[in-house]
Write an enzyme that holds these catalytic residues in place. Structure first.
Site, PDB file in Angstrom:
ATOM      1  N   LYS A  80       1.022  -1.089   0.102  1.00 19.59           N
ATOM      2  CA  LYS A  80      -0.006   0.178   0.022  1.00 19.59           C
ATOM      3  C   LYS A  80       0.907   1.211   0.015  1.00 19.59           C
ATOM      4  O   LYS A  80       1.775   1.010   0.795  1.00 19.59           O
ATOM      5  CB  LYS A  80      -0.915   0.102   1.206  1.00 19.59           C
ATOM      6  CG  LYS A  80      -1.941   1.025   1.210  1.00 19.59           C
ATOM      7  CD  LYS A  80      -2.795   0.801   2.523  1.00 19.59           C
ATOM      8  CE  LYS A  80      -3.763   2.004   2.642  1.00 19.59           C
ATOM      9  NZ  LYS A  80      -4.670   1.605   3.789  1.00 19.59           N
ATOM     10  N   SER A 154      -9.393   1.494   2.986  1.00 24.82           N
ATOM     11  CA  SER A 154      -8.618   2.496   1.976  1.00 24.82           C
ATOM     12  C   SER A 154      -7.489   1.614   1.279  1.00 24.82           C
ATOM     13  O   SER A 154      -6.974   2.195   0.535  1.00 24.82           O
ATOM     14  CB  SER A 154      -7.830   3.538   3.012  1.00 24.82           C
ATOM     15  OG  SER A 154      -7.054   2.689   3.709  1.00 24.82           O
ATOM     16  N   SER A 178      -9.638  -0.787   7.004  1.00 29.58           N
ATOM     17  CA  SER A 178      -9.027  -0.817   5.724  1.00 29.58           C
ATOM     18  C   SER A 178      -8.498  -2.010   5.447  1.00 29.58           C
ATOM     19  O   SER A 178      -7.995  -2.176   4.128  1.00 29.58           O
ATOM     20  CB  SER A 178      -7.884   0.295   5.787  1.00 29.58           C
ATOM     21  OG  SER A 178      -8.703   1.603   5.721  1.00 29.58           O
TER      22      SER A 178
END
Length: 597
Positions: A80, A154, A178
């Protein structure tokens, strides 16, 4: 090579492929790059990737040094883009925030040292603020299973890259859900470890006191393997924690909390209640005892995350940027984070006191249950629906996730069916901090659907697929050695089954050959023997059969019968029948027809 790779990559597939010579790290990299570049969606999944040349150097170095001491040898993974990776910029999905890290995050360093190959940095809701996956100037990636639906956030790109078969695991972060919401919506396993178990040095903070690095995997066993490498105390991270208690042993019977009906919220989805009920029944069938629990203190704590002063932590993380260049932020992200500039210290202390009271109330449940099950998300929204009401629908996504880090719990999200739209549905099991591996063991059981029989720790499991099956002629070779039947299951879908003809007085026998492109899933039984019993049993196996490692459908590996390839040339294949018993029944029927019965 790309077409010959399975749709989803698992650690066991890669390990077997390397051991057999089917793959090498460099061949895998070539295939993955071709797969990524052929996928139009990739430009919205990845923010940046290493070049083919750099990845080839990673792979070549692994081939030079070998797999010894590298438990993740040649395993590709995604990161990420709020986690530092030396050699690529960190953006947190904000072009005006970008910086070049001087080194990789602690977790990334550990994974690379263990042999894993970092492919690149993935898209996310800007500054990890959101549970929808649509708040990024780098584009909106669609759900990996049903286009037009949100991927969840996210950690959107991390989940989708895995679900698209572009990597074998990925890293996300989790503050409010997330690491679990994208797992649920894309049919993945999502581990939210205990806070502090994985270092957050080199991670752009959202709420620094609550953030944790999360792990996406296709199977709980893979998440467990990544956790074993990534975890550990880090003195350079002030929120790293040492001294987690040993995970409690997973027992045959366990008690799990089920929320009261009045605590469940579905936001208008009609199928969600039935899907969750099926998940509860599945957990019961695996030895679970359901216990009704109140979610009231958990849900009250969840509201503090965005209605309380913790939004100020998000503001603090980007204070310089939001005050000097507010237009640099995504409009929705800016609206949410800007509210963090208002709370006063007195409000923060009031919320801290309130959270302590809520945690005391919530923790009372652990005297009665081992874990609690909830839906991971209540409803799947389309990208169009989300655009019409971005803040409220995002809030809905966090109904079952927002409280987890505030209350210091660990959690595991696992797939469990599909919504009416076809978007995957998932459930989450959560427990007190430190019980991460207990949850992973629970996840492995939930995935297989099998109750496993306990055996002495030093006994050896072996999968049988022919005349050694229970009730068939050679089963006595197991039972005479006091073998215990552990479970009935199937192989991973990578095996062809052939009939070895009758020879030298031996009846026809099955021979399994690993075949990633033509294989299927074959019925097997797993038995366990003492070390001495196993040795005696194996010594009786005649050529061309032998014992090797066999991958089961849940990703676990056990000893099992394998066959020399030359021995099945021209042999009858029974792969499509799914197992030896079916072949025997089919052969008997053919014989009856031939004899006119």
């Amino acid at each position: 090579m790309s077409d010959s790779l399975p749709a989803l990559l698992t650690l066991s597939y890669l390990r077997d492929s390397y051991d057999s010579g089917l793959l090498s790290p460099r061949k895998l990299i070539d295939a993955l790059i071709a797969r990524i570049e052929s996928e139009p969606e990739s430009e919205r999944i990845w923010i940046s990737r290493f070049s083919h040349e750099i990845l080839d150097r990673f792979a070549a170095e692994l081939e030079r040094t070998g797999s010894k001491g590298k438990p993740l040898f040649g395993v590709p993974f995604a990161i990420k883009d709020n986690i530092d990776l030396d050699g690529l910029p960190t953006t947190a999905a904000c072009p005006d925030f970008v910086y070049e890290p001087s080194d990789s995050a602690t977790v990334v360093e550990k994974l690379i040292a263990a042999g894993a190959i970092p492919i690149g940095k993935t898209n996310l809701d800007q500054f990890a603020t959101g549970l929808v996956g649509t708040r990024s100037p780098y584009g909106i990636p669609e759900n990996a299973v049903v286009p037009g639906y949100i991927p969840g956030g996210s950690s959107s790109g991390s989940a989708i890259s895995l679900a698209r078969g572009q990597v074998a695991f990925s890293l996300g972060t989790d503050t409010a859900g997330s690491g679990r919401v994208p797992a649920a919506l894309n049919g993945l396993v999502g581990l939210k470890p205990s806070c502090g178990r994985l270092s957050t040095r080199g991670v752009v903070p959202a709420c620094r006191t609550l953030d944790c690095v999360s792990i996406f995997a296709n199977r709980s066993a893979d998440a467990e393997a990544v956790l074993a490498v990534a975890e550990g105390y880090d003195s350079s991270d002030p929120y790293s924690r040492a001294g987690f208690p040993e995970d409690a042993a997973f027992t045959e019977s366990f008690r799990f909390g089920v929320p009261r009906d009045e605590d469940l919220e579905w936001f208008g989805d009609d199928l969600g209640p039935g899907l969750f009920e099926e998940s509860i029944l599945r957990a019961e069938s695996l030895g679970g005892i359901p216990v009704s629990v109140s979610l009231a203190p958990f849900l009250e704590a969840a509201r503090l995350l965005y209605e309380g002063p913790w939004v100020s932590e998000r503001y603090l993380a980007v204070e310089d940027l939001i005050t000097s260049s507010p237009e640099a932020l995504h409009p929705v992200t800016r609206e949410i984070i800007s509210g963090g500039s208002a709370p006063k210290a007195i409000e923060a202390f009031r919320a801290i006191y309130q959270l302590a009271e809520l945690k005391r109330r919530a923790d009372e449940v652990w005297d009665r249950v081992d874990c609690i099950l909830t839906p991971t998300v209540a409803r799947a929204y389309t990208i169009e629906e989300l655009a019409e009401d971005p803040i409220q629908l995002n809030s809905n996504m966090g109904y079952y996730t927002n409280f987890m880090n505030l209350l210091d719990y660990c959690a595991l999200a696992v797939p469990s069916g599909k919504f009416g739209s076809g978007v995957p549905f998932g459930i989450t099991a959560f427990a007190p901090a430190g019980r991460d591996r207990w949850l992973l063991n629970w996840g492995k059981r939930f995935e297989t659907g099998e109750i496993t029989t306990c055996c002495p720790a030093d006994w050896i499991e072996i999968a049988v697929c022919g005349a050694h099956l229970e009730g068939l002629p050679l089963n006595f070779q197991l039972t005479d050695r006091a073998a215990i039947k552990v479970r009935q299951t199937r192989t991973a879908p990578y095996y062809q089954g052939f009939v070895i003809p009758e020879v030298d007085g031996l009846p026809p026998r099955p021979g399994l050959i690993r075949s990633d492109s033509k294989g299927g899933s074959i019925e097997v039984e797993v038995w366990a023997l003492s070390p001495s019993g196993f040795g005696e049993f194996v010594s009786q196996i005649p050529s061309p059969l032998g014992i090797g490692k066999l991958e089961l459908e849940d990703g676990r590996e056990v000893s099992g019968f394998i066959c020399e390839t030359l021995a099945v040339e021209g042999a009858e294949e029974f792969t499509e029948l799914g197992g030896w018993r079916a072949w025997v029944r089919n052969s008997h029927t053919k014989a009856q027809r031939h004899e006119g019965v």
